[in-house]
Design a protein around this motif. Structure first.
Motif, PDB file in Angstrom:
ATOM      1  N   ASP A 180      32.438  68.801  62.852  1.00  0.00           N
ATOM      2  CA  ASP A 180      33.475  68.244  61.976  1.00  0.00           C
ATOM      3  C   ASP A 180      32.877  67.276  60.961  1.00  0.00           C
ATOM      4  OD1 ASP A 180      35.468  69.707  63.187  1.00  0.00           O
ATOM      5  OD2 ASP A 180      36.165  68.055  64.471  1.00  0.00           O
ATOM      6  N   GLN A 181      31.918  66.463  61.386  1.00  0.00           N
ATOM      7  CA  GLN A 181      31.264  65.536  60.464  1.00  0.00           C
ATOM      8  C   GLN A 181      30.498  66.283  59.376  1.00  0.00           C
ATOM      9  OE1 GLN A 181      28.917  63.088  63.108  1.00  0.00           O
ATOM     10  NE2 GLN A 181      30.628  61.722  63.568  1.00  0.00           N
ATOM     11  N   VAL A 182      29.796  67.336  59.765  1.00  0.00           N
ATOM     12  CA  VAL A 182      29.046  68.133  58.791  1.00  0.00           C
ATOM     13  C   VAL A 182      30.006  68.797  57.807  1.00  0.00           C
ATOM     14  CG1 VAL A 182      27.603  70.193  58.512  1.00  0.00           C
ATOM     15  CG2 VAL A 182      27.042  68.504  60.264  1.00  0.00           C
ATOM     16  N   LYS A 183      31.111  69.351  58.321  1.00  0.00           N
ATOM     17  CA  LYS A 183      32.103  69.983  57.442  1.00  0.00           C
ATOM     18  C   LYS A 183      32.684  68.973  56.452  1.00  0.00           C
ATOM     19  CE  LYS A 183      33.571  73.701  60.540  1.00  0.00           C
ATOM     20  NZ  LYS A 183      34.665  74.217  61.378  1.00  0.00           N
ATOM     21  N   THR A 184      32.960  67.763  56.925  1.00  0.00           N
ATOM     22  CA  THR A 184      33.494  66.720  56.045  1.00  0.00           C
ATOM     23  C   THR A 184      32.487  66.362  54.963  1.00  0.00           C
ATOM     24  OG1 THR A 184      34.873  65.816  57.814  1.00  0.00           O
ATOM     25  CG2 THR A 184      34.374  64.350  55.978  1.00  0.00           C
ATOM     26  N   GLN A 185      31.224  66.214  55.346  1.00  0.00           N
ATOM     27  CA  GLN A 185      30.191  65.881  54.366  1.00  0.00           C
ATOM     28  C   GLN A 185      30.012  67.000  53.346  1.00  0.00           C
ATOM     29  OE1 GLN A 185      26.850  64.926  56.870  1.00  0.00           O
ATOM     30  NE2 GLN A 185      27.527  62.816  57.185  1.00  0.00           N
ATOM     31  N   LEU A 186      30.053  68.248  53.804  1.00  0.00           N
ATOM     32  CA  LEU A 186      29.935  69.378  52.878  1.00  0.00           C
ATOM     33  C   LEU A 186      31.123  69.425  51.925  1.00  0.00           C
ATOM     34  CD1 LEU A 186      28.568  72.215  55.192  1.00  0.00           C
ATOM     35  CD2 LEU A 186      27.408  71.167  53.248  1.00  0.00           C
ATOM     36  N   ALA A 187      32.310  69.168  52.434  1.00  0.00           N
ATOM     37  CA  ALA A 187      33.508  69.162  51.583  1.00  0.00           C
ATOM     38  C   ALA A 187      33.409  68.071  50.529  1.00  0.00           C
ATOM     39  CB  ALA A 187      34.760  68.980  52.437  1.00  0.00           C
ATOM     40  N   GLN A 188      32.927  66.896  50.919  1.00  0.00           N
ATOM     41  CA  GLN A 188      32.757  65.810  49.956  1.00  0.00           C
ATOM     42  C   GLN A 188      31.724  66.175  48.891  1.00  0.00           C
ATOM     43  OE1 GLN A 188      31.870  62.671  52.809  1.00  0.00           O
ATOM     44  NE2 GLN A 188      33.763  61.616  52.227  1.00  0.00           N
ATOM     45  N   ALA A 189      30.613  66.760  49.309  1.00  0.00           N
ATOM     46  CA  ALA A 189      29.572  67.148  48.355  1.00  0.00           C
ATOM     47  C   ALA A 189      30.102  68.213  47.399  1.00  0.00           C
ATOM     48  CB  ALA A 189      28.340  67.663  49.098  1.00  0.00           C
ATOM     49  N   TYR A 190      30.851  69.178  47.928  1.00  0.00           N
ATOM     50  CA  TYR A 190      31.427  70.221  47.086  1.00  0.00           C
ATOM     51  C   TYR A 190      32.408  69.621  46.089  1.00  0.00           C
ATOM     52  CZ  TYR A 190      34.131  74.183  45.511  1.00  0.00           C
ATOM     53  OH  TYR A 190      34.776  75.089  44.713  1.00  0.00           O
ATOM     54  N   ALA A 191      33.260  68.706  46.543  1.00  0.00           N
ATOM     55  CA  ALA A 191      34.241  68.077  45.657  1.00  0.00           C
ATOM     56  C   ALA A 191      33.546  67.290  44.545  1.00  0.00           C
ATOM     57  CB  ALA A 191      35.171  67.170  46.460  1.00  0.00           C
ATOM     58  N   GLU A 192      32.485  66.570  44.898  1.00  0.00           N
ATOM     59  CA  GLU A 192      31.745  65.812  43.887  1.00  0.00           C
ATOM     60  C   GLU A 192      31.102  66.748  42.867  1.00  0.00           C
ATOM     61  OE1 GLU A 192      29.013  63.254  45.972  1.00  0.00           O
ATOM     62  OE2 GLU A 192      30.661  62.204  46.973  1.00  0.00           O
ATOM     63  N   GLU A 193      30.498  67.826  43.341  1.00  0.00           N
ATOM     64  CA  GLU A 193      29.861  68.782  42.433  1.00  0.00           C
ATOM     65  C   GLU A 193      30.897  69.454  41.536  1.00  0.00           C
ATOM     66  OE1 GLU A 193      27.257  72.904  42.523  1.00  0.00           O
ATOM     67  OE2 GLU A 193      27.396  71.711  44.342  1.00  0.00           O
ATOM     68  N   PHE A 194      32.032  69.832  42.120  1.00  0.00           N
ATOM     69  CA  PHE A 194      33.105  70.457  41.354  1.00  0.00           C
ATOM     70  C   PHE A 194      33.599  69.508  40.272  1.00  0.00           C
ATOM     71  CE2 PHE A 194      37.630  71.170  40.595  1.00  0.00           C
ATOM     72  CZ  PHE A 194      37.618  72.486  40.181  1.00  0.00           C
ATOM     73  N   PHE A 195      33.856  68.256  40.652  1.00  0.00           N
ATOM     74  CA  PHE A 195      34.339  67.265  39.691  1.00  0.00           C
ATOM     75  C   PHE A 195      33.337  67.066  38.561  1.00  0.00           C
ATOM     76  CE2 PHE A 195      34.544  62.878  38.179  1.00  0.00           C
ATOM     77  CZ  PHE A 195      35.810  62.893  37.618  1.00  0.00           C
ATOM     78  N   GLU A 196      32.061  66.954  38.899  1.00  0.00           N
ATOM     79  CA  GLU A 196      31.036  66.746  37.874  1.00  0.00           C
ATOM     80  C   GLU A 196      30.946  67.948  36.931  1.00  0.00           C
ATOM     81  OE1 GLU A 196      28.253  65.216  35.422  1.00  0.00           O
ATOM     82  OE2 GLU A 196      29.485  64.153  36.878  1.00  0.00           O
ATOM     83  N   THR A 197      31.031  69.155  37.463  1.00  0.00           N
ATOM     84  CA  THR A 197      30.983  70.357  36.636  1.00  0.00           C
ATOM     85  C   THR A 197      32.180  70.414  35.692  1.00  0.00           C
ATOM     86  OG1 THR A 197      29.799  71.582  38.332  1.00  0.00           O
ATOM     87  CG2 THR A 197      30.962  72.893  36.685  1.00  0.00           C
ATOM     88  N   VAL A 198      33.364  70.177  36.238  1.00  0.00           N
ATOM     89  CA  VAL A 198      34.584  70.211  35.420  1.00  0.00           C
ATOM     90  C   VAL A 198      34.518  69.117  34.358  1.00  0.00           C
ATOM     91  CG1 VAL A 198      37.078  69.826  35.458  1.00  0.00           C
ATOM     92  CG2 VAL A 198      36.025  71.302  37.159  1.00  0.00           C
TER      93      VAL A 198
END
Length: 91
Positions: free
Chosen positions: A26-44
């Motif tokens: 669950d911790q790894v999934k949360t960290q991956l979700a945060q990293a994905y959200a940050e990357e998505f936001f930066e790209t957009v």
């Protein structure tokens, strides 16, 4: 200790609890979700800024604001379509 037991991590006494595999996952999934959200936001942010902001200033014009809104909505929609296609392909 039997051959299927794992040794205690160093620094953890037998009285302390070690996080379960589910908790760690669950911790790894949360960290991956945060990293994905940050990357998505930066790209957009980067792509929509480049596309929509013609003259950077202290505020956005009406057309720049509308352009950014449409651009972000398109990225969100496209990401949803791609995600659904990828997840349905794996089933």
């Amino acid at each position: 200790m039997d051959p299927f037991s794992s040794p205690s991590p160093s620094g953890v006494s037998s009285g302390q609890s070690v996080p379960s595999a589910d908790v760690l996952m669950d911790q790894v999934k949360t960290q991956l979700a945060q990293a994905y959200a940050e990357e998505f936001f930066e790209t957009v942010r980067s792509k929509c800024f480049t596309k929509c902001i013609t003259k950077p200033g202290t505020s956005l014009s009406g057309s720049e604001s509308s352009c950014i809104t449409r651009c972000v909505e398109r990225y969100i929609e496209a990401t949803g379509i791609i995600s659904r296609a990828l997840f349905s392909a794996h089933r």
